[in-house]
Scaffold this motif. Structure first.
Motif, PDB file in Angstrom:
ATOM      1  N   LYS A 160      27.879  39.394   3.996  1.00 30.16           N
ATOM      2  CA  LYS A 160      26.527  39.808   4.274  1.00 30.16           C
ATOM      3  C   LYS A 160      25.913  39.505   2.955  1.00 30.16           C
ATOM      4  O   LYS A 160      26.009  40.089   1.834  1.00 30.16           O
ATOM      5  CB  LYS A 160      26.740  41.385   4.429  1.00 30.16           C
ATOM      6  CG  LYS A 160      25.324  41.831   4.712  1.00 30.16           C
ATOM      7  CD  LYS A 160      25.295  43.399   4.965  1.00 30.16           C
ATOM      8  CE  LYS A 160      24.012  44.247   5.187  1.00 30.16           C
ATOM      9  NZ  LYS A 160      24.280  45.539   5.488  1.00 30.16           N
ATOM     10  N   GLY A 161      24.670  39.053   3.041  1.00 35.54           N
ATOM     11  CA  GLY A 161      23.805  38.887   1.895  1.00 35.54           C
ATOM     12  C   GLY A 161      24.230  37.447   0.781  1.00 35.54           C
ATOM     13  O   GLY A 161      23.495  36.893  -0.186  1.00 35.54           O
ATOM     14  N   PRO A 164      23.700  38.401  11.595  1.00 38.23           N
ATOM     15  CA  PRO A 164      22.507  37.925  11.250  1.00 38.23           C
ATOM     16  C   PRO A 164      21.962  38.215   9.929  1.00 38.23           C
ATOM     17  O   PRO A 164      21.266  37.622   9.212  1.00 38.23           O
ATOM     18  CB  PRO A 164      21.492  38.931  12.317  1.00 38.23           C
ATOM     19  CG  PRO A 164      22.368  40.087  12.562  1.00 38.23           C
ATOM     20  CD  PRO A 164      23.864  39.532  12.689  1.00 38.23           C
ATOM     21  N   ASP A 165      22.889  39.266   8.968  1.00 39.09           N
ATOM     22  CA  ASP A 165      22.522  39.404   7.811  1.00 39.09           C
ATOM     23  C   ASP A 165      23.330  38.259   6.785  1.00 39.09           C
ATOM     24  O   ASP A 165      23.122  38.347   5.529  1.00 39.09           O
ATOM     25  CB  ASP A 165      23.202  40.743   7.538  1.00 39.09           C
ATOM     26  CG  ASP A 165      22.318  41.846   8.070  1.00 39.09           C
ATOM     27  OD1 ASP A 165      21.196  41.644   8.489  1.00 39.09           O
ATOM     28  OD2 ASP A 165      23.106  43.018   8.250  1.00 39.09           O
ATOM     29  N   ILE A 166      23.922  37.196   7.225  1.00 38.68           N
ATOM     30  CA  ILE A 166      24.361  36.205   6.415  1.00 38.68           C
ATOM     31  C   ILE A 166      23.427  34.983   6.398  1.00 38.68           C
ATOM     32  O   ILE A 166      23.046  34.408   7.358  1.00 38.68           O
ATOM     33  CB  ILE A 166      25.900  35.628   7.087  1.00 38.68           C
ATOM     34  CG1 ILE A 166      26.822  36.615   7.024  1.00 38.68           C
ATOM     35  CG2 ILE A 166      26.109  34.351   5.932  1.00 38.68           C
ATOM     36  CD1 ILE A 166      28.153  36.273   7.761  1.00 38.68           C
ATOM     37  N   PRO A 167      22.802  34.867   5.115  1.00 44.04           N
ATOM     38  CA  PRO A 167      21.949  33.597   5.124  1.00 44.04           C
ATOM     39  C   PRO A 167      22.512  32.390   5.027  1.00 44.04           C
ATOM     40  O   PRO A 167      23.486  32.030   4.271  1.00 44.04           O
ATOM     41  CB  PRO A 167      21.037  33.842   3.794  1.00 44.04           C
ATOM     42  CG  PRO A 167      22.232  34.713   2.808  1.00 44.04           C
ATOM     43  CD  PRO A 167      23.023  35.539   4.103  1.00 44.04           C
ATOM     44  N   LEU A 168      22.177  31.569   6.188  1.00 43.54           N
ATOM     45  CA  LEU A 168      22.847  30.070   6.322  1.00 43.54           C
ATOM     46  C   LEU A 168      22.340  29.186   5.606  1.00 43.54           C
ATOM     47  O   LEU A 168      21.078  28.986   5.696  1.00 43.54           O
ATOM     48  CB  LEU A 168      23.010  29.889   7.674  1.00 43.54           C
ATOM     49  CG  LEU A 168      23.754  30.971   8.602  1.00 43.54           C
ATOM     50  CD1 LEU A 168      23.660  30.616  10.250  1.00 43.54           C
ATOM     51  CD2 LEU A 168      25.295  31.255   8.220  1.00 43.54           C
ATOM     52  N   VAL A 169      22.904  28.125   5.159  1.00 39.26           N
ATOM     53  CA  VAL A 169      22.663  27.011   4.364  1.00 39.26           C
ATOM     54  C   VAL A 169      23.180  25.809   5.590  1.00 39.26           C
ATOM     55  O   VAL A 169      24.367  25.623   5.317  1.00 39.26           O
ATOM     56  CB  VAL A 169      23.080  26.665   3.241  1.00 39.26           C
ATOM     57  CG1 VAL A 169      22.414  25.178   2.425  1.00 39.26           C
ATOM     58  CG2 VAL A 169      22.562  27.873   2.324  1.00 39.26           C
ATOM     59  N   LEU A 170      22.282  25.260   6.270  1.00 41.66           N
ATOM     60  CA  LEU A 170      22.643  24.050   7.147  1.00 41.66           C
ATOM     61  C   LEU A 170      22.852  22.597   6.513  1.00 41.66           C
ATOM     62  O   LEU A 170      22.060  22.384   5.810  1.00 41.66           O
ATOM     63  CB  LEU A 170      21.706  24.203   8.323  1.00 41.66           C
ATOM     64  CG  LEU A 170      21.699  25.460   9.253  1.00 41.66           C
ATOM     65  CD1 LEU A 170      20.672  25.168  10.311  1.00 41.66           C
ATOM     66  CD2 LEU A 170      23.081  26.017   9.476  1.00 41.66           C
ATOM     67  N   THR A 171      24.001  22.317   6.660  1.00 42.50           N
ATOM     68  CA  THR A 171      24.342  20.910   6.112  1.00 42.50           C
ATOM     69  C   THR A 171      24.586  19.747   6.931  1.00 42.50           C
ATOM     70  O   THR A 171      24.623  20.353   8.205  1.00 42.50           O
ATOM     71  CB  THR A 171      25.424  21.039   5.148  1.00 42.50           C
ATOM     72  OG1 THR A 171      26.667  21.236   5.779  1.00 42.50           O
ATOM     73  CG2 THR A 171      25.339  22.062   4.197  1.00 42.50           C
ATOM     74  N   SER A 172      24.752  18.735   6.821  1.00 41.62           N
ATOM     75  CA  SER A 172      25.103  17.504   7.418  1.00 41.62           C
ATOM     76  C   SER A 172      26.618  17.493   8.199  1.00 41.62           C
ATOM     77  O   SER A 172      27.039  16.806   8.828  1.00 41.62           O
ATOM     78  CB  SER A 172      24.504  16.331   7.031  1.00 41.62           C
ATOM     79  OG  SER A 172      25.194  15.918   5.962  1.00 41.62           O
ATOM     80  N   ASP A 198      26.530  29.975  -2.000  1.00 44.45           N
ATOM     81  CA  ASP A 198      27.681  30.666  -2.596  1.00 44.45           C
ATOM     82  C   ASP A 198      28.927  30.588  -1.798  1.00 44.45           C
ATOM     83  O   ASP A 198      29.911  30.958  -2.643  1.00 44.45           O
ATOM     84  CB  ASP A 198      27.284  32.235  -3.059  1.00 44.45           C
ATOM     85  CG  ASP A 198      26.021  32.398  -3.814  1.00 44.45           C
ATOM     86  OD1 ASP A 198      26.030  31.878  -4.905  1.00 44.45           O
ATOM     87  OD2 ASP A 198      25.085  33.182  -3.361  1.00 44.45           O
ATOM     88  N   ALA A 199      28.723  30.533  -0.900  1.00 38.73           N
ATOM     89  CA  ALA A 199      30.055  30.062   0.095  1.00 38.73           C
ATOM     90  C   ALA A 199      29.965  29.183   0.976  1.00 38.73           C
ATOM     91  O   ALA A 199      29.084  28.727   1.295  1.00 38.73           O
ATOM     92  CB  ALA A 199      30.571  31.596   0.528  1.00 38.73           C
ATOM     93  N   ALA A 200      31.205  28.466   1.393  1.00 32.17           N
ATOM     94  CA  ALA A 200      31.106  27.634   2.670  1.00 32.17           C
ATOM     95  C   ALA A 200      32.072  27.961   3.572  1.00 32.17           C
ATOM     96  O   ALA A 200      33.306  28.484   3.083  1.00 32.17           O
ATOM     97  CB  ALA A 200      31.359  26.420   2.032  1.00 32.17           C
ATOM     98  N   LEU A 201      32.069  27.803   4.817  1.00 31.56           N
ATOM     99  CA  LEU A 201      32.878  28.196   5.980  1.00 31.56           C
ATOM    100  C   LEU A 201      33.246  26.974   6.842  1.00 31.56           C
ATOM    101  O   LEU A 201      32.377  26.095   7.158  1.00 31.56           O
ATOM    102  CB  LEU A 201      32.170  29.232   6.910  1.00 31.56           C
ATOM    103  CG  LEU A 201      33.063  29.874   8.040  1.00 31.56           C
ATOM    104  CD1 LEU A 201      34.221  30.664   7.513  1.00 31.56           C
ATOM    105  CD2 LEU A 201      32.113  30.997   8.812  1.00 31.56           C
TER     106      LEU A 201
END
Length: 458
Positions: A400-401, A421-429, A444-447
């Motif tokens: 979260k955040g 929905p509180d997790i800001p996503l950084v969309l990559t290719s 800050d993190a990757a899943l």
């Protein structure tokens, strides 16, 4: 995706069935008088020949033998008034019998200088790409990237078998020679007594592995590329010296006329797989559907999802690729791997029916609106990575955040947007770009999947 094809794939992807006895055209035992092509010829018109199980070119199922190399030799011999008696014999024994003259002909014998002393090579009847592969347990395909990586490994090989010159002459390698053929080599790998197995005949090796109930193999990234010529070996001590000229002439005439190509075409399905009929039990309706729909079926091949699905030197690689190739061979269908698009691009293609099959894909509510799913065939749990100086994150709720990188279109996006929905996503290719995003402090993190993240980070 075609619903009938999915019905066929379901049991395959849940658990690959053991390979049943190869489909072959019946041929009487070589020890029976009916083993010759026809009639009761005199002994001076009978050619003795050895055969071994090397699908698709030679099929041995007990006393039954089949395959294009068998038919080609029989037709060439008939042209000059000879008939052929066949006997299933391991290749190591065939070589010894060629030296002594105990057998006349052995199909598909690699031409080597040391064999010229006791063999007259007939042909060639063709050339084929025959790469030397290195079999490893699933997840270890990255351990052999170059020839030099073979150093220090225990390598299973067939006794008295030629692979490629550098390998054959390299006495620094730890080679474990097996005299029991593919089944012995398969057992050596399964039991962990070798690290890898040099494979000349992929179809025969996979048949042996499946026969032993083993489905956890893959192939190393390194392979030796080669093109070999297809010869018949005639013993110099054969009691039929006329065969050197007459039979060789018949074989060359059949090659030039296209007869050889037609025989290969008859024995090989349009897909180019090892058997012209499915290798799994199917209903009459399923068989008819496959005949009417042989493919090709398009499958996604990713560029950055090792060890599951990736591309190296313009070749599809990975567990999912090997898995689908095995399924295709068992069903007798053709696959075409599509490489290039991002995951999101592949999803758009399959949504618009421009792609037939997606592999290593997770079932979600949204995807079930336009996809049919098989049972799972591999377990790849999610994992979270952060920079080493970042606070430890135990679960998704702890994100979260936290700006989190994920490939656009991955199932994580659907789950996180819906449930977190509180997790800001950084969309990559792609997953590698997600890792780079963390390394470069853009997130800050990757899943991602544990197997893939672990493989990339290594």
């Amino acid at each position: 995706m075609h619903r009938p094809l999915l019905t066929l794939l379901l049991p395959m992807l849940l658990l690959l069935l053991s390979v049943p006895k190869a489909v072959a055209t019946p041929s009487p035992s070589a020890h029976s008088p009916s083993a010759t092509v026809s009639g009761s010829p005199s002994q001076d018109k009978i050619v003795t020949a050895h055969i071994r199980h090397r699908p698709p070119e030679m099929i041995v199922d007990g006393d039954y033998v089949s395959g294009p190399l068998k038919e080609i030799l029989e037709k060439a011999a008939a042209r000059i008034g000879y008939e052929v008696e066949w006997e299933p014999i391991p290749f190591s024994q065939s070589l010894a019998d060629l030296k002594s003259g105990a057998v006349d002909i052995v199909p598909r014998t690699i031409r080597k200088p040391e064999r010229e002393a006791f063999i007259d090579f007939l042909g060639p009847i063709g050339r084929q790409q025959k790469d030397i592969l290195f079999l490893v347990p699933v997840g270890n395909n990255h351990t052999i990237r170059t020839y030099d990586d073979l150093s220090g490994l225990k390598i299973g090989i067939k006794a008295k078998t030629a692979y490629f010159p550098r390998f054959d002459s390299d006495d620094t390698l730890n080679k474990v020679a097996a005299t029991g053929g593919d089944y012995e080599l398969a057992r050596l790998l399964i039991e962990g007594r070798v690290d890898t197995v040099a494979v000349l005949d992929r179809g025969a090796m996979e048949s042996a592995l499946a026969g032993l109930g083993y489905h956890h193999q893959s192939y190393a990234r390194f392979r030796h590329h080669q093109v070999i010529e297809n010869y018949y070996a005639l013993s110099k001590k054969s009691r039929h010296p006329v065969l050197k000229t007459a039979l060789n002439g018949a074989l060359k005439a059949m090659t030039a006329s296209g007869d050889v190509a037609e025989i290969y075409k008859k024995h090989r399905p349009a897909s180019g797989h090892a058997h012209s009929a499915p290798m799994v039990p199917l209903t009459a309706e399923e068989k008819a559907w496959l005949v009417a729909n042989p493919g090709p079926y398009t499958v996604q091949n990713e560029t950055d999802y090792p060890p599951i699905n990736f591309n190296e030197r313009d070749l599809p690689e990975g567990y999912s690729i090997d898995f689908m190739n095995l399924v295709a061979r068992k069903l007798g269908i053709e696959l075409t791997f599509v490489t290039g698009p991002t995951w999101d691009g592949f999803m758009e293609m399959v949504r618009n029916r421009r792609l037939d099959i997606m592999v290593n894909i997770v079932r979600t509510d949204e995807r079930e609106k336009f996809l049919l799913f098989t049972d799972p065939y591999v377990d790849n749990p999610p994992a979270i990575i952060t920079r080493i100086d970042y606070p430890h994150i135990h679960d998704l709720a702890a994100l979260k955040g936290v700006s989190t990188a994920i490939p656009k279109g991955f199932f994580y996006q659907e789950i996180l947007e819906k449930s977190f929905p509180d997790i800001p996503l950084v969309l990559t290719s792609g997953l590698q770009d997600s890792i780079k995003s963390v390394a470069g402090s853009e997130s800050d993190a990757a899943l991602g999947g544990l197997a893939i993240l672990n493989h990339i980070l290594q």
